[in-house]
Design a protein around this motif. Structure first.
Motif, PDB file in Angstrom:
ATOM      1  N   GLN A  20       0.831  -1.204   0.000  1.00 43.47           N
ATOM      2  CA  GLN A  20       0.000   0.000   0.000  1.00 43.47           C
ATOM      3  C   GLN A  20       0.868   1.258   0.000  1.00 43.47           C
ATOM      4  OE1 GLN A  20      -3.035  -0.034   3.081  1.00 43.47           O
ATOM      5  NE2 GLN A  20      -3.376  -2.234   2.818  1.00 43.47           N
ATOM      6  N   THR A  80     -10.844   9.382  -4.912  1.00 45.26           N
ATOM      7  CA  THR A  80     -11.110  10.735  -5.382  1.00 45.26           C
ATOM      8  C   THR A  80     -12.525  10.805  -5.962  1.00 45.26           C
ATOM      9  OG1 THR A  80      -8.764  10.956  -5.950  1.00 45.26           O
ATOM     10  CG2 THR A  80     -10.282  12.583  -6.877  1.00 45.26           C
ATOM     11  N   ARG A 126      -4.426   1.800   4.705  1.00 48.99           N
ATOM     12  CA  ARG A 126      -3.902   3.144   4.974  1.00 48.99           C
ATOM     13  C   ARG A 126      -4.958   4.204   4.672  1.00 48.99           C
ATOM     14  NH1 ARG A 126       2.093   3.793   4.700  1.00 48.99           N
ATOM     15  NH2 ARG A 126       1.538   5.968   4.269  1.00 48.99           N
ATOM     16  N   GLU A 127      -5.131   5.117   5.592  1.00 50.79           N
ATOM     17  CA  GLU A 127      -6.122   6.166   5.409  1.00 50.79           C
ATOM     18  C   GLU A 127      -5.747   7.086   4.246  1.00 50.79           C
ATOM     19  OE1 GLU A 127      -8.584   9.409   8.131  1.00 50.79           O
ATOM     20  OE2 GLU A 127      -6.634   8.638   8.831  1.00 50.79           O
ATOM     21  N   ASP A 128      -4.438   7.451   4.156  1.00 47.83           N
ATOM     22  CA  ASP A 128      -4.026   8.351   3.077  1.00 47.83           C
ATOM     23  C   ASP A 128      -4.218   7.705   1.711  1.00 47.83           C
ATOM     24  OD1 ASP A 128      -2.064   6.486   3.577  1.00 47.83           O
ATOM     25  OD2 ASP A 128      -0.448   7.941   3.890  1.00 47.83           O
ATOM     26  N   LEU A 129      -3.964   6.393   1.616  1.00 46.03           N
ATOM     27  CA  LEU A 129      -4.175   5.700   0.345  1.00 46.03           C
ATOM     28  C   LEU A 129      -5.657   5.626   0.005  1.00 46.03           C
ATOM     29  CD1 LEU A 129      -3.176   4.100  -2.072  1.00 46.03           C
ATOM     30  CD2 LEU A 129      -3.144   2.039  -0.635  1.00 46.03           C
ATOM     31  N   TYR A 130      -6.478   5.413   1.000  1.00 47.38           N
ATOM     32  CA  TYR A 130      -7.930   5.351   0.770  1.00 47.38           C
ATOM     33  C   TYR A 130      -8.434   6.648   0.148  1.00 47.38           C
ATOM     34  CZ  TYR A 130     -12.900   5.674   1.855  1.00 47.38           C
ATOM     35  OH  TYR A 130     -14.267   5.880   1.777  1.00 47.38           O
ATOM     36  N   TYR A 131      -7.986   7.785   0.684  1.00 47.65           N
ATOM     37  CA  TYR A 131      -8.451   9.060   0.144  1.00 47.65           C
ATOM     38  C   TYR A 131      -7.885   9.328  -1.251  1.00 47.65           C
ATOM     39  CZ  TYR A 131     -10.493  10.032   4.675  1.00 47.65           C
ATOM     40  OH  TYR A 131     -11.258   9.961   5.806  1.00 47.65           O
ATOM     41  N   ARG A 132      -6.682   8.832  -1.525  1.00 51.09           N
ATOM     42  CA  ARG A 132      -6.123   9.009  -2.874  1.00 51.09           C
ATOM     43  C   ARG A 132      -6.868   8.149  -3.899  1.00 51.09           C
ATOM     44  NH1 ARG A 132      -1.883  12.571  -4.106  1.00 51.09           N
ATOM     45  NH2 ARG A 132      -2.441  11.731  -6.132  1.00 51.09           N
ATOM     46  N   GLU A 169       0.906   9.465  -5.895  1.00 53.64           N
ATOM     47  CA  GLU A 169       1.277  10.847  -5.566  1.00 53.64           C
ATOM     48  C   GLU A 169       2.300  11.441  -6.528  1.00 53.64           C
ATOM     49  OE1 GLU A 169       2.527  10.563  -1.510  1.00 53.64           O
ATOM     50  OE2 GLU A 169       0.526  11.027  -0.730  1.00 53.64           O
ATOM     51  N   LEU A 191       0.844   4.132  -2.860  1.00 59.70           N
ATOM     52  CA  LEU A 191       0.607   5.543  -2.548  1.00 59.70           C
ATOM     53  C   LEU A 191       1.636   6.428  -3.235  1.00 59.70           C
ATOM     54  CD1 LEU A 191      -0.961   7.681  -0.932  1.00 59.70           C
ATOM     55  CD2 LEU A 191       0.629   7.267   0.967  1.00 59.70           C
ATOM     56  N   ARG A 192       2.885   5.981  -3.269  1.00 58.18           N
ATOM     57  CA  ARG A 192       3.933   6.771  -3.916  1.00 58.18           C
ATOM     58  C   ARG A 192       3.663   6.904  -5.414  1.00 58.18           C
ATOM     59  NH1 ARG A 192      10.520   5.657  -3.774  1.00 58.18           N
ATOM     60  NH2 ARG A 192      11.097   7.554  -4.929  1.00 58.18           N
TER      61      ARG A 192
END
Length: 406
Positions: free
Chosen positions: A130, A184, A175-181, A138, A134-135
């Motif tokens: 994950q 969208t 991962r919360e940050d991955l979920y939001y990415r 981003e 994410l990387r």
């Protein structure tokens, strides 16, 4: 800059026809229109819905109506790739990166550069993977396994899951940050039980396709059979409906099926529902757990009935009767096919039934032994075992991990 197109009914209908999507339910039509509207805008999309509801069609819509339509489209089932090799599959590896890495290999993100990658069952990704994903989302950067060189890719990610992602984030499994990415834009696919008359349309299509493929006379459905199909809950969604219709098409070829005839192909003791089902009636693993327990109890009752029949059999073969009698003290499970395709169970098969679960076993113990027995009967084939148990393949994978049955 790409513009969000105005999607009219004709455009939606054309998209459905091109991809073989059957149904006119408002929620389904809205999901198709939403996918077409977001397609020209290069954003990540998360598709949610129950297992078997047809999520795999929507990444194709997004790719087909995007500027990337002439580039590669790659679909990856994240839940089917072992944890130890998934980084290599997605991002590639260098020669000698691990045992068996005899040559460098491109990963899916490199292969699909310029196109679209569909990550099915994305919630099954390990946390380390994950972070890598994410990387990519981003910055478009990734590193092959065993390499220190940063590479870039220009890719659109569409993901899908049948998991409650908010809950997975709260439990630390995603991962919360991955979920939001990833989310969208989010598209929710309605379960089959909320699609009304689409159920009958799909049943007719599956029956006609089966008859054409195997050159058999097609079945037809009476009013009662159609009403029964629309009132059944369909926990396995479109995939389960296809399975039921194809069984009926095989054994009832050329017949008009009544409600009673159709009910023989639905799981024994299955409950029907009111045609009006609210959107809040969503999928949960607790429901599947209850279904599994109910199936176990029905199989135990079948075994008791089988023992009664064995006891009244002519004692022509005393050794077989002794072996059956040894099985009698404890209730367990025997595989029973749905009527009318029910196969007779031989007396000597009773002796091989696993009798290790006492009647007072806990729910967890009973569930674990049911899974073990299903896997043994299907020679370790998880897909077949899941179908026998009446649960999704993803739930079976999770249960295997939970009970340490790898």
């Amino acid at each position: 800059m790409p513009q969000i197109a105005n999607i009219d009914e004709n455009a939606v209908l054309q998209a459905k026809q091109q991809l073989g999507i059957v149904g006119a339910a408002p929620a389904l039509t809205e999901a198709v229109a939403r996918a077409m509207r977001v397609a020209p805008i290069d954003l990540s999309v998360l598709i949610t819905g129950e297992s078997g509801s047809g999520k795999e069609f929507f990444p194709k819509i997004i790719h087909r109506y995007s500027a990337r339509k002439h580039a590669k489209y790659i679909a990856v089932n994240c839940g089917a790739i072992p944890e130890g090799t998934i980084d290599s599959e997605l991002f590639g590896h260098e020669k000698g990166a691990f045992t068996g890495a005899l040559a460098s290999r491109k990963g899916y993100f490199e292969e699909a550069d310029g196109g679209t990658i569909f990550l099915d069952e994305v919630a099954e990704l390990p946390l380390t993977t994950q972070a890598r994903l994410l990387r990519v989302l981003e910055s478009g950067e990734f590193i092959k396994v065993g390499s220190s060189q940063v590479q870039r890719t220009n890719i659109r990610v569409v993901a899908a899951t049948n998991v409650d992602m908010v809950r997975a984030v709260a439990e630390g499994r995603f991962r919360e940050d991955l979920y939001y990415r990833l989310s969208t834009v989010q598209i929710t696919i309605p379960p089959l039980r909320e699609r009304g008359s689409d159920i009958v349309l799909l049943a007719r299509k599956f029956a006609a396709d089966f008859a054409e493929r195997y050159r058999m006379p097609a079945i037809t459905l009476s009013d009662g059979a159609r009403a029964l199909l629309q009132r059944y809950r369909w926990p396995g969604n479109v995939r389960q409906l296809k399975n039921v219709v194809e069984q009926a098409a095989l054994f009832e070829a050329g017949s008009e099926l009544s409600a009673e005839a159709m009910s023989r192909y639905l799981p024994a003791g299955s409950a029907v529902m009111s045609p009006a089902v609210t959107a809040s009636d969503t999928h949960s693993y607790e429901r599947e757990r209850e279904m599994l327990l109910g199936m176990i109890m029905r199989l135990q009752a079948d075994l008791r009935d089988l023992r009664d029949r064995v006891d009244t059999t002519s004692p022509a073969d005393p050794p077989l009767r002794r072996r059956a009698a040894e099985a009698a003290p404890c209730d367990d499970f025997v595989e029973v096919a749905p009527e009318p395709a029910r196969l007779p169970v031989k007396v000597d098969e009773v002796a091989h039934i696993d009798l290790s679960v006492p009647p007072t076993a806990s729910l967890n113990d009973t569930e674990r032994h049911a899974i073990v027995n299903a896997l043994e009967r299907n020679l370790g084939r998880r897909k077949a075992a899941a179908a026998e148990l009446g649960i999704s393949e993803r739930t079976l994978y999770r249960k295997i991990k939970e009970y340490g049955l790898e």
